[in-house]
Motif scaffolding. Structure first.
Motif, PDB file in Angstrom:
ATOM      1  N   VAL A  69       1.068  -1.061  -0.088  1.00 23.34           N
ATOM      2  CA  VAL A  69      -0.235  -0.028  -0.136  1.00 23.34           C
ATOM      3  C   VAL A  69       0.899   1.252   0.070  1.00 23.34           C
ATOM      4  CG1 VAL A  69      -1.762   1.289   1.048  1.00 23.34           C
ATOM      5  CG2 VAL A  69      -1.849  -1.225   1.394  1.00 23.34           C
ATOM      6  N   VAL A  70       0.703   2.199  -1.185  1.00 22.01           N
ATOM      7  CA  VAL A  70       1.367   3.266  -1.126  1.00 22.01           C
ATOM      8  C   VAL A  70       0.609   4.625  -0.538  1.00 22.01           C
ATOM      9  CG1 VAL A  70       2.593   5.078  -2.701  1.00 22.01           C
ATOM     10  CG2 VAL A  70       2.749   2.593  -3.023  1.00 22.01           C
ATOM     11  N   TYR A  71       1.187   5.060   0.730  1.00 25.32           N
ATOM     12  CA  TYR A  71       0.157   6.067   1.128  1.00 25.32           C
ATOM     13  C   TYR A  71       0.840   7.548   0.713  1.00 25.32           C
ATOM     14  CZ  TYR A  71      -1.390   2.743   4.524  1.00 25.32           C
ATOM     15  OH  TYR A  71      -1.924   1.525   5.077  1.00 25.32           O
ATOM     16  N   TRP A  72      -0.141   8.282   0.320  1.00 28.21           N
ATOM     17  CA  TRP A  72       0.079   9.858  -0.419  1.00 28.21           C
ATOM     18  C   TRP A  72      -0.232  10.498   0.973  1.00 28.21           C
ATOM     19  CZ3 TRP A  72       1.937  10.948  -5.134  1.00 28.21           C
ATOM     20  CH2 TRP A  72       1.839   9.719  -6.018  1.00 28.21           C
ATOM     21  N   HIS A  73       0.516  11.554   1.349  1.00 32.56           N
ATOM     22  CA  HIS A  73       0.168  12.376   2.300  1.00 32.56           C
ATOM     23  C   HIS A  73      -0.971  13.426   2.056  1.00 32.56           C
ATOM     24  CE1 HIS A  73       0.937  15.033   5.654  1.00 32.56           C
ATOM     25  NE2 HIS A  73       0.730  16.181   5.094  1.00 32.56           N
ATOM     26  N   VAL A  74      -1.653  13.566   2.977  1.00 33.45           N
ATOM     27  CA  VAL A  74      -3.034  14.488   2.803  1.00 33.45           C
ATOM     28  C   VAL A  74      -3.073  15.443   4.132  1.00 33.45           C
ATOM     29  CG1 VAL A  74      -4.016  13.184   1.161  1.00 33.45           C
ATOM     30  CG2 VAL A  74      -4.722  12.605   3.545  1.00 33.45           C
ATOM     31  N   ASP A  75      -3.540  16.539   3.799  1.00 33.84           N
ATOM     32  CA  ASP A  75      -3.678  17.265   5.142  1.00 33.84           C
ATOM     33  C   ASP A  75      -4.812  16.822   6.080  1.00 33.84           C
ATOM     34  OD1 ASP A  75      -1.558  19.168   4.643  1.00 33.84           O
ATOM     35  OD2 ASP A  75      -2.964  19.992   3.162  1.00 33.84           O
ATOM     36  N   ASP A  76      -5.918  16.179   5.508  1.00 32.08           N
ATOM     37  CA  ASP A  76      -6.815  15.636   6.214  1.00 32.08           C
ATOM     38  C   ASP A  76      -7.314  14.432   5.691  1.00 32.08           C
ATOM     39  OD1 ASP A  76      -9.558  15.322   7.226  1.00 32.08           O
ATOM     40  OD2 ASP A  76     -10.105  17.401   7.132  1.00 32.08           O
ATOM     41  N   VAL A  77      -7.063  13.324   6.621  1.00 36.04           N
ATOM     42  CA  VAL A  77      -7.310  12.107   5.959  1.00 36.04           C
ATOM     43  C   VAL A  77      -8.813  11.702   6.024  1.00 36.04           C
ATOM     44  CG1 VAL A  77      -7.038   9.538   6.492  1.00 36.04           C
ATOM     45  CG2 VAL A  77      -5.131  11.217   6.756  1.00 36.04           C
ATOM     46  N   ASN A  78      -9.546  12.353   6.960  1.00 37.11           N
ATOM     47  CA  ASN A  78     -10.827  12.162   6.994  1.00 37.11           C
ATOM     48  C   ASN A  78     -11.858  12.757   5.623  1.00 37.11           C
ATOM     49  OD1 ASN A  78     -13.406  10.820   8.346  1.00 37.11           O
ATOM     50  ND2 ASN A  78     -14.286  12.853   8.934  1.00 37.11           N
ATOM     51  N   ALA A  79     -11.493  13.875   5.271  1.00 46.12           N
ATOM     52  CA  ALA A  79     -11.758  14.482   4.203  1.00 46.12           C
ATOM     53  C   ALA A  79     -11.401  13.646   3.015  1.00 46.12           C
ATOM     54  CB  ALA A  79     -11.256  15.896   4.222  1.00 46.12           C
ATOM     55  N   ALA A  80      -9.957  13.414   2.806  1.00 49.97           N
ATOM     56  CA  ALA A  80      -9.803  12.863   1.723  1.00 49.97           C
ATOM     57  C   ALA A  80     -10.520  11.290   1.726  1.00 49.97           C
ATOM     58  CB  ALA A  80      -8.540  12.283   1.743  1.00 49.97           C
ATOM     59  N   LEU A  81     -10.458  10.571   2.467  1.00 50.01           N
ATOM     60  CA  LEU A  81     -11.264   9.432   2.433  1.00 50.01           C
ATOM     61  C   LEU A  81     -12.550   9.443   2.195  1.00 50.01           C
ATOM     62  CD1 LEU A  81     -11.468   6.137   3.090  1.00 50.01           C
ATOM     63  CD2 LEU A  81     -12.131   7.093   5.439  1.00 50.01           C
ATOM     64  N   ARG A  83     -13.903  11.932   0.281  1.00 43.02           N
ATOM     65  CA  ARG A  83     -14.001  12.176  -1.321  1.00 43.02           C
ATOM     66  C   ARG A  83     -13.633  11.069  -2.033  1.00 43.02           C
ATOM     67  NH1 ARG A  83     -14.420  15.039  -5.651  1.00 43.02           N
ATOM     68  NH2 ARG A  83     -12.552  15.512  -6.964  1.00 43.02           N
ATOM     69  N   LEU A  84     -12.720  10.294  -1.584  1.00 40.95           N
ATOM     70  CA  LEU A  84     -12.543   8.821  -2.457  1.00 40.95           C
ATOM     71  C   LEU A  84     -13.878   8.221  -2.551  1.00 40.95           C
ATOM     72  CD1 LEU A  84      -8.992   8.378  -1.097  1.00 40.95           C
ATOM     73  CD2 LEU A  84      -9.550   8.656  -3.431  1.00 40.95           C
ATOM     74  N   LEU A  85     -14.499   7.789  -1.288  1.00 39.87           N
ATOM     75  CA  LEU A  85     -15.584   7.062  -1.412  1.00 39.87           C
ATOM     76  C   LEU A  85     -16.747   7.605  -2.074  1.00 39.87           C
ATOM     77  CD1 LEU A  85     -15.321   6.121   2.495  1.00 39.87           C
ATOM     78  CD2 LEU A  85     -14.960   4.486   0.709  1.00 39.87           C
ATOM     79  N   SER A  86     -16.865   8.913  -1.970  1.00 41.66           N
ATOM     80  CA  SER A  86     -18.100   9.591  -2.839  1.00 41.66           C
ATOM     81  C   SER A  86     -17.904   9.547  -4.248  1.00 41.66           C
ATOM     82  CB  SER A  86     -17.951  11.109  -2.435  1.00 41.66           C
ATOM     83  OG  SER A  86     -16.994  11.883  -3.011  1.00 41.66           O
ATOM     84  N   LEU A  87     -16.688   9.291  -4.942  1.00 37.46           N
ATOM     85  CA  LEU A  87     -16.216   8.798  -6.298  1.00 37.46           C
ATOM     86  C   LEU A  87     -16.239   7.541  -6.477  1.00 37.46           C
ATOM     87  CD1 LEU A  87     -13.290  11.478  -6.817  1.00 37.46           C
ATOM     88  CD2 LEU A  87     -15.566  12.018  -7.481  1.00 37.46           C
ATOM     89  N   GLY A  88     -16.888   6.842  -5.510  1.00 39.52           N
ATOM     90  CA  GLY A  88     -16.992   5.121  -5.907  1.00 39.52           C
ATOM     91  C   GLY A  88     -15.847   4.352  -5.488  1.00 39.52           C
TER      92      GLY A  88
END
Length: 131
Positions: A69-81, A83-88
């Motif tokens: 698993v490659v992890y990309w740094h994000v400022d807000d994991v909850n928000a990024a997660l 967004r990812l879930l909202s896109l399918g």
């Protein structure tokens, strides 16, 4: 020996759909394309995310999600997660506190690749030292 990420490669049976999905997610078009391949540059260090037509995958490649698993740094994991879930994307590993300054989550994109997101205080320290 290992000096940094050059390109992360994801396979997709429908390269056009993958290119569109990642363009939507990232908010940028691929900077480089050729038949069977599209590549994005992103983030503070302009790391490369390559999408490759699955027919070019090495012989014996797995058909399901797995591997590193490659992890990309994000400022807000909850928000990024979110967004990812909202896109399918589908949750692979839920939001997890790993210690002070370290939070991770990962999803499986619609094409079967695992995409990790992480808030990582060491990443921010290195970035700050470079500026």
């Amino acid at each position: 020996m290992l000096r940094g990420l050059a390109t992360i490669s994801f396979w997709a049976a429908d390269l056009s759909a993958a290119k569109n999905w990642y363009t939507e997610l990232l908010g940028v078009e691929p900077y480089f394309e050729r038949p069977g391949y599209a590549e994005f540059r992103l983030g503070d260090y302009q790391h490369e995310l390559g999408l490759i037509d699955k027919r070019y995958a090495p012989t014996g490649s797995g058909t399901g999600a797995g591997g590193a698993v490659v992890y990309w740094h994000v400022d807000d994991v909850n928000a990024a997660l979110g967004r990812l879930l909202s896109l399918g994307a589908k949750e692979y590993e839920p939001l997890t506190e790993r210690g002070v300054g370290f939070v991770t989550a990962s999803v499986t994109d619609p094409f079967g690749n695992i995409l990790g997101v992480m808030h990582n205080r060491h990443y921010l320290d290195v970035l700050g030292a470079r500026r």
